[in-house]
Design an enzyme around this catalytic site. Structure first.
Site, PDB file in Angstrom:
ATOM      1  N   GLY A  48       0.782  -1.240   0.000  1.00  0.00           N
ATOM      2  CA  GLY A  48       0.000   0.000   0.000  1.00  0.00           C
ATOM      3  C   GLY A  48       0.810   1.284   0.000  1.00  0.00           C
ATOM      4  O   GLY A  48       0.376   2.302  -0.531  1.00  0.00           O
ATOM      5  N   ASP A 107      -5.417   2.425  10.363  1.00  0.00           N
ATOM      6  CA  ASP A 107      -6.799   2.084  10.715  1.00  0.00           C
ATOM      7  C   ASP A 107      -6.830   1.692  12.179  1.00  0.00           C
ATOM      8  O   ASP A 107      -6.985   2.535  13.058  1.00  0.00           O
ATOM      9  CB  ASP A 107      -7.294   0.985   9.778  1.00  0.00           C
ATOM     10  N   LYS A 135      -7.745   6.911   9.922  1.00  0.00           N
ATOM     11  CA  LYS A 135      -9.165   6.706  10.233  1.00  0.00           C
ATOM     12  C   LYS A 135      -9.402   6.928  11.720  1.00  0.00           C
ATOM     13  O   LYS A 135      -8.468   6.838  12.517  1.00  0.00           O
ATOM     14  CB  LYS A 135      -9.578   5.287   9.834  1.00  0.00           C
ATOM     15  N   PHE A 156     -14.563   2.465   3.732  1.00  0.00           N
ATOM     16  CA  PHE A 156     -13.548   1.723   3.004  1.00  0.00           C
ATOM     17  C   PHE A 156     -13.138   2.493   1.760  1.00  0.00           C
ATOM     18  O   PHE A 156     -13.950   2.790   0.892  1.00  0.00           O
ATOM     19  CB  PHE A 156     -14.036   0.323   2.628  1.00  0.00           C
TER      20      PHE A 156
HETATM   21  P1  IMP Z   1      -4.195  -1.535  10.791  1.00  0.00           P
HETATM   22  O1  IMP Z   1      -3.867  -0.075  11.057  1.00  0.00           O
HETATM   23  O2  IMP Z   1      -3.276  -2.505  11.472  1.00  0.00           O
HETATM   24  O3  IMP Z   1      -5.662  -1.840  11.058  1.00  0.00           O
HETATM   25  O4  IMP Z   1      -3.982  -1.873   9.267  1.00  0.00           O
HETATM   26  C1  IMP Z   1      -3.952  -0.892   8.313  1.00  0.00           C
HETATM   27  C2  IMP Z   1      -3.830  -1.565   6.962  1.00  0.00           C
HETATM   28  O5  IMP Z   1      -5.115  -2.063   6.553  1.00  0.00           O
HETATM   29  C3  IMP Z   1      -3.405  -0.550   5.916  1.00  0.00           C
HETATM   30  O6  IMP Z   1      -2.020  -0.526   5.748  1.00  0.00           O
HETATM   31  C4  IMP Z   1      -4.151  -1.026   4.686  1.00  0.00           C
HETATM   32  O7  IMP Z   1      -3.363  -1.961   3.986  1.00  0.00           O
HETATM   33  C5  IMP Z   1      -5.396  -1.710   5.228  1.00  0.00           C
HETATM   34  N1  IMP Z   1      -6.571  -0.803   5.207  1.00  0.00           N
HETATM   35  C6  IMP Z   1      -7.130  -0.168   6.266  1.00  0.00           C
HETATM   36  N2  IMP Z   1      -8.185   0.576   5.869  1.00  0.00           N
HETATM   37  C7  IMP Z   1      -8.280   0.413   4.522  1.00  0.00           C
HETATM   38  C8  IMP Z   1      -9.185   0.949   3.519  1.00  0.00           C
HETATM   39  O8  IMP Z   1     -10.128   1.727   3.766  1.00  0.00           O
HETATM   40  N3  IMP Z   1      -8.957   0.548   2.238  1.00  0.00           N
HETATM   41  C9  IMP Z   1      -7.951  -0.307   1.896  1.00  0.00           C
HETATM   42  N4  IMP Z   1      -7.093  -0.821   2.799  1.00  0.00           N
HETATM   43  C10 IMP Z   1      -7.257  -0.468   4.101  1.00  0.00           C
HETATM   44 MG    MG Z   2      -0.405  -0.809   4.467  1.00  0.00          MG
END
Ligand code: IMP
Ligand code: MG
Length: 183
Positions: A48, A107, A135, A156
């Protein structure tokens, strides 16, 4: 691919390509000032962060190095568990280095909080984070993200590196995916 090509798949554009590029310049200037005297190793988390890394690193005017990691979080479905497996590790030795993790979106922040401890344990002099998007959930976790591009609602999104089933990563802006696209 331009955003108008996927107009039928998205409900709205949250961040335009112009807004992203102008924010990238602003962040790059702050990072230049912060790391001018100490140098910095940019660490991108695949896949990403590829777009943010490419644009941010080129907008910076101080010399930087770049390295990549691929991680996968254990757990089911779309919920991140915070337990992480390294799929591709860094090539660089972190001892004494100032490390900047370059992220697309925060996120739950669980993966990131694991990553910070992991990189600190390797002897980095400092570990900081820059993320293009954040987020609301991220505010609940104790992860100190020093530089943030945009706070976005809990929807999303795709584009600028972010995918749905490996699609939409090459869009130049960030858009909300129409739920009908994945139902
Ligand atoms: P977290 O912060 O550990 O929950 O993970 C974040 C990862 O989840 C990011 O690096 C993205 O790869 C994926 N992610 C979180 N929200 C989205 C979204 O709205 N669209 C696409 N990928 C997302
Ligand atoms: Mg990522």
């Amino acid at each position: 691919m331009d955003l108008d090509k996927v107009a039928g798949d998205i409900t709205k554009v949250l961040v335009t390509p112009e807004q992203i590029q102008s924010k990238i310049k602003e962040l790059a200037a702050q990072l230049d000032a912060h790391y001018a005297d100490k140098g910095v190793l940019l660490v991108g988390v695949l896949k990403g962060a590829v777009m943010v890394m490419a644009d941010l690193s080129r907008a910076m005017q101080i010399p930087v190095q770049m390295d990549w990691m691929a991680v996968s979080s254990y757990g089911h479905g779309t919920q991140s568990s915070g337990v992480v497996r390294i799929l591709k590790d860094l090539d660089a030795d972190l001892i004494g280095r100032h490390v900047l993790i370059v992220e697309d979106i925060i996120d739950s922040g669980l993966t990131l909080s694991w990553l910070i401890s992991n990189l600190e344990a390797r002897g980095a002099a400092s570990v900081e984070i820059v993320a293009l998007l954040r987020k609301p959930e991220a505010a609940k976790v104790d992860v100190n993200v020093r530089w943030i591009g945009f706070d976005i609602p809990n929807e999303f999104v795709v584009g600028y590196g972010l995918d749905y089933a490996e699609n939409y990563r090459t869009l130049p802006g960030v858009a909300v995916l129409d739920p009908k696209t994945y139902s």
